[in-house]
Design a protein around this motif. Structure first.
Motif, PDB file in Angstrom:
ATOM      1  N   ALA A  45      69.277  40.136 156.634  1.00  0.00           N
ATOM      2  CA  ALA A  45      69.258  42.243 156.853  1.00  0.00           C
ATOM      3  C   ALA A  45      68.264  42.483 157.138  1.00  0.00           C
ATOM      4  N   GLU A  46      67.302  42.333 156.622  1.00  0.00           N
ATOM      5  CA  GLU A  46      66.234  42.964 158.035  1.00  0.00           C
ATOM      6  C   GLU A  46      65.914  42.815 158.479  1.00  0.00           C
ATOM      7  N   VAL A  47      66.252  41.334 159.377  1.00  0.00           N
ATOM      8  CA  VAL A  47      66.028  41.074 160.603  1.00  0.00           C
ATOM      9  C   VAL A  47      67.080  41.342 161.485  1.00  0.00           C
ATOM     10  N   LEU A  48      68.245  41.702 161.209  1.00  0.00           N
ATOM     11  CA  LEU A  48      69.585  42.192 161.124  1.00  0.00           C
ATOM     12  C   LEU A  48      69.143  43.698 161.998  1.00  0.00           C
ATOM     13  N   GLU A  49      68.552  44.324 161.011  1.00  0.00           N
ATOM     14  CA  GLU A  49      67.754  45.848 161.032  1.00  0.00           C
ATOM     15  C   GLU A  49      67.490  45.820 162.288  1.00  0.00           C
ATOM     16  N   HIS A  50      66.129  44.884 162.468  1.00  0.00           N
ATOM     17  CA  HIS A  50      65.410  45.370 163.124  1.00  0.00           C
ATOM     18  C   HIS A  50      66.251  44.855 164.851  1.00  0.00           C
ATOM     19  N   TRP A  51      67.236  43.866 164.720  1.00  0.00           N
ATOM     20  CA  TRP A  51      68.428  44.088 166.084  1.00  0.00           C
ATOM     21  C   TRP A  51      69.169  45.188 166.408  1.00  0.00           C
ATOM     22  N   GLY A  52      68.794  46.035 165.056  1.00  0.00           N
ATOM     23  CA  GLY A  52      69.930  47.245 165.726  1.00  0.00           C
ATOM     24  C   GLY A  52      71.025  47.438 164.734  1.00  0.00           C
ATOM     25  N   VAL A  53      71.135  46.205 163.754  1.00  0.00           N
ATOM     26  CA  VAL A  53      72.514  46.606 162.633  1.00  0.00           C
ATOM     27  C   VAL A  53      71.549  48.492 161.794  1.00  0.00           C
ATOM     28  N   PRO A  54      72.726  48.656 161.778  1.00  0.00           N
ATOM     29  CA  PRO A  54      73.236  49.619 160.297  1.00  0.00           C
ATOM     30  C   PRO A  54      72.547  49.090 159.157  1.00  0.00           C
ATOM     31  N   ASP A 105      73.047  49.911 155.723  1.00  0.00           N
ATOM     32  CA  ASP A 105      74.324  49.711 154.817  1.00  0.00           C
ATOM     33  C   ASP A 105      74.927  48.470 155.454  1.00  0.00           C
ATOM     34  N   LYS A 106      75.066  48.162 156.222  1.00  0.00           N
ATOM     35  CA  LYS A 106      75.836  47.289 156.958  1.00  0.00           C
ATOM     36  C   LYS A 106      75.293  45.467 157.573  1.00  0.00           C
ATOM     37  N   SER A 107      73.737  45.741 157.351  1.00  0.00           N
ATOM     38  CA  SER A 107      73.196  44.673 157.483  1.00  0.00           C
ATOM     39  C   SER A 107      73.395  43.335 156.733  1.00  0.00           C
ATOM     40  N   LEU A 108      73.059  43.908 154.933  1.00  0.00           N
ATOM     41  CA  LEU A 108      73.512  42.664 154.300  1.00  0.00           C
ATOM     42  C   LEU A 108      74.863  42.238 154.204  1.00  0.00           C
ATOM     43  N   SER A 109      76.060  43.453 153.901  1.00  0.00           N
ATOM     44  CA  SER A 109      77.485  42.476 154.422  1.00  0.00           C
ATOM     45  C   SER A 109      77.355  41.244 155.490  1.00  0.00           C
ATOM     46  N   LEU A 110      76.923  42.003 157.258  1.00  0.00           N
ATOM     47  CA  LEU A 110      76.274  41.075 157.962  1.00  0.00           C
ATOM     48  C   LEU A 110      76.237  40.103 157.089  1.00  0.00           C
ATOM     49  N   ALA A 111      75.315  40.111 156.707  1.00  0.00           N
ATOM     50  CA  ALA A 111      74.459  38.496 156.881  1.00  0.00           C
ATOM     51  C   ALA A 111      75.762  37.256 156.155  1.00  0.00           C
ATOM     52  N   TYR A 112      75.407  38.449 154.763  1.00  0.00           N
ATOM     53  CA  TYR A 112      76.646  37.460 153.482  1.00  0.00           C
ATOM     54  C   TYR A 112      78.339  36.924 154.836  1.00  0.00           C
ATOM     55  N   THR A 113      78.413  37.884 155.249  1.00  0.00           N
ATOM     56  CA  THR A 113      79.803  36.406 157.082  1.00  0.00           C
ATOM     57  C   THR A 113      79.595  35.930 157.439  1.00  0.00           C
ATOM     58  N   LEU A 114      78.213  36.221 158.215  1.00  0.00           N
ATOM     59  CA  LEU A 114      78.025  35.036 159.118  1.00  0.00           C
ATOM     60  C   LEU A 114      77.703  33.923 158.232  1.00  0.00           C
ATOM     61  N   ALA A 115      76.641  33.870 157.010  1.00  0.00           N
ATOM     62  CA  ALA A 115      76.761  33.198 156.394  1.00  0.00           C
ATOM     63  C   ALA A 115      77.711  31.863 155.748  1.00  0.00           C
ATOM     64  N   TYR A 116      79.498  33.019 155.007  1.00  0.00           N
ATOM     65  CA  TYR A 116      80.201  32.155 155.113  1.00  0.00           C
ATOM     66  C   TYR A 116      80.936  31.457 156.346  1.00  0.00           C
ATOM     67  N   ILE A 117      80.909  32.349 157.899  1.00  0.00           N
ATOM     68  CA  ILE A 117      81.394  31.344 158.665  1.00  0.00           C
ATOM     69  C   ILE A 117      80.557  30.406 159.078  1.00  0.00           C
ATOM     70  N   SER A 118      79.125  30.305 159.506  1.00  0.00           N
ATOM     71  CA  SER A 118      78.762  29.413 159.602  1.00  0.00           C
ATOM     72  C   SER A 118      78.709  27.886 157.620  1.00  0.00           C
ATOM     73  N   LEU A 119      78.999  28.540 157.366  1.00  0.00           N
ATOM     74  CA  LEU A 119      79.756  27.479 156.279  1.00  0.00           C
ATOM     75  C   LEU A 119      80.560  26.533 156.103  1.00  0.00           C
ATOM     76  N   VAL A 120      82.269  27.751 156.991  1.00  0.00           N
ATOM     77  CA  VAL A 120      83.692  27.035 156.913  1.00  0.00           C
ATOM     78  C   VAL A 120      83.151  26.246 158.210  1.00  0.00           C
ATOM     79  N   LEU A 121      82.902  26.432 158.986  1.00  0.00           N
ATOM     80  CA  LEU A 121      81.872  25.730 160.170  1.00  0.00           C
ATOM     81  C   LEU A 121      81.603  24.207 160.459  1.00  0.00           C
ATOM     82  N   VAL A 122      80.282  24.262 159.349  1.00  0.00           N
ATOM     83  CA  VAL A 122      80.106  23.414 158.774  1.00  0.00           C
ATOM     84  C   VAL A 122      81.432  22.210 157.977  1.00  0.00           C
TER      85      VAL A 122
END
Length: 428
Positions: A40-49, A51-68
């Motif tokens: 989430a901290e990395v996402l924040e450095h990339w410009g993600v707000p 309050d939304k960085s942690l949610s986006l991190a969980y979402t990306l992890a979920y998508i990656s797991l589904v693809l695997v």
């Protein structure tokens, strides 16, 4: 120690293990939370707000797991289909069941293989098969001939000498080459060969005349069953030739039975049975090492009992220098003749075109031992020595009945002199 103490120790052990498992899971969850927080901290450095960085991190992890998971399921499905395809392929190529029977001097019940549908190949014209099969001979013989005649030089005795060398290199044989050269020299003297095309035409006519002089057509309707005996040394493709011949005759509507009288070569009978299954014809066989004449006896009985149109007897690959083996072949002939009047009605010698002049030596010795009615010349596609067919006709006065111009079932062709010469001389 009583049962109560044992249960207490077991319960205590289970509690300890559960505590370790729970502790491990807690540690894993804490580590996972730490990783998500770092991501989430990395996402924040990339410009993600924030309050939304942690949610986006969980979402990306979920998508990656589904693809695997989807990828794993896809791979398992492909592996499963591949295995099913292998099973289906093995089902279409059945294994040969080997069984043996011993001959005790009395007619045994002949063993006939199970029947399987014949394999159909992609259609191709007879001429194309011949043309493709003689490609090496054409290149060696007439490629050199074109080089000699295409220079524009005057046709003279020196040209004839060069043609003589070319014919010898293509295994026309010394005698046959001399016969052809003499005929060309006579035409030259008469003034009939002044241009390159006239030389080609003259050579074509002389070769065709030699081949046409020994043409033989078997009258299979004159005898029922019509009996063919196939002989030849090991390695010339004899058993394969028998299988291809059976396939073609079956396709022509003939009821064919094969006799596996090659009982000396390991797995020879199994090879013929496999061909019988492919061609959808019956095969009579005994165990390895059995008396070949006994196999011929049972094969003849089977052909009569089943009202077969044709019986083809495959014999052992006998060395032409072995007198005792040649005598065994004569014994097979006597047994066949005793059971079926006039049999064998045709004895075909299989020769390997790649062996060159040695094939002529084999043919001479076989002809001295048993009556040879015709030649099957195999492996013409693998050699530049197609002149062997002409040498056999010229020197042995034996008809070439079939030629092998490829590995396919349809690549064993009845020999047609004009078609052969056309394919040999065609400009490419």
């Amino acid at each position: 120690m009583d049962i109560t103490q044992s249960m207490e120790k077991l319960y205590s052990f289970a509690q300890e293990q559960m505590q370790h498992i729970v502790s491990g899971w807690r540690g894993f969850i804490l580590w996972l939370r730490h990783q998500f927080a770092a991501f989430a901290e990395v996402l924040e450095h990339w410009g993600v707000p924030v309050d939304k960085s942690l949610s986006l991190a969980y979402t990306l992890a979920y998508i990656s797991l589904v693809l695997v998971l989807v990828f794993c399921v896809w791979r398992l499905a492909r592996i499963s289909r591949s295995r099913k395809g292998d099973v289906a392929h093995r089902a279409t190529c059945p294994t040969v069941e080997v069984s043996a029977q011993e001959h005790d001097g009395k007619p045994d019940t002949p063993e006939v293989s199970a029947e399987f549908p014949a394999v159909r190949e992609q259609p191709i014209s007879v001429y194309e098969r011949m043309r493709n099969g003689l490609a090496k001979t054409h290149k060696s013989l007439f490629g050199k001939l074109d080089a000699v005649l295409g220079s524009g030089a005057k046709i003279n005795s020196a040209t004839i000498e060069e043609i003589e060398e070319i014919l010898v290199s293509a295994d026309f044989g010394v005698r046959t080459t001399q016969k052809l050269v003499t005929a060309l020299q006579e035409r030259l003297t008469r003034g009939e060969m002044q241009q390159a095309e006239q030389v080609r035409t003259a050579l074509r006519e002389e070769i065709l005349a030699i081949l046409s002089s020994t043409v033989y057509t078997a009258d299979m309707e004159a005898h029922k069953p019509y009996v063919m005996m196939v002989v030849g040394v090991n390695g010339v493709g004899k058993t394969t030739t028998v299988g291809k011949l059976a396939h073609q005759l079956k396709q022509q509507g003939q009821k064919v039975i094969l006799g596996a009288a090659d009982t000396f070569r390991a797995a020879a009978a199994e090879q013929l049975v496999a061909w019988g299954e492919r061609a959808d014809v019956g095969v009579v066989r005994h165990s390895e090492g059995a008396d070949p004449a006994a196999v011929a006896f049972d094969a003849a009985k089977a052909a009569i009992a089943r009202e077969a149109d044709l019986l083809i007897v495959d014999t052992a690959g006998r060395l032409h220098t072995k007198v005792n083996l040649m005598e065994e072949m004569k014994k097979i002939r006597r047994v066949l003749e005793r059971e079926i009047s006039g049999a064998p009605h045709e004895t075909l010698l299989v020769l390997d075109a790649t062996t060159g002049q040695n094939a002529l030596t084999q043919a001479r010795l076989f002809r001295e031992a048993v009556a040879i009615d015709g030649i099957i010349l195999t492996k013409l596609d693998g050699t530049a020595r197609g002149g062997m067919a002409v040498a056999i006709a010229s020197e042995l006065h034996l008809p070439v009945r079939y030629i092998g111009v490829g590995e396919g079932v349809e690549d064993l062709r009845p020999f047609e002199p004009e078609l052969f010469v056309d394919a040999l001389f065609e400009s490419r």
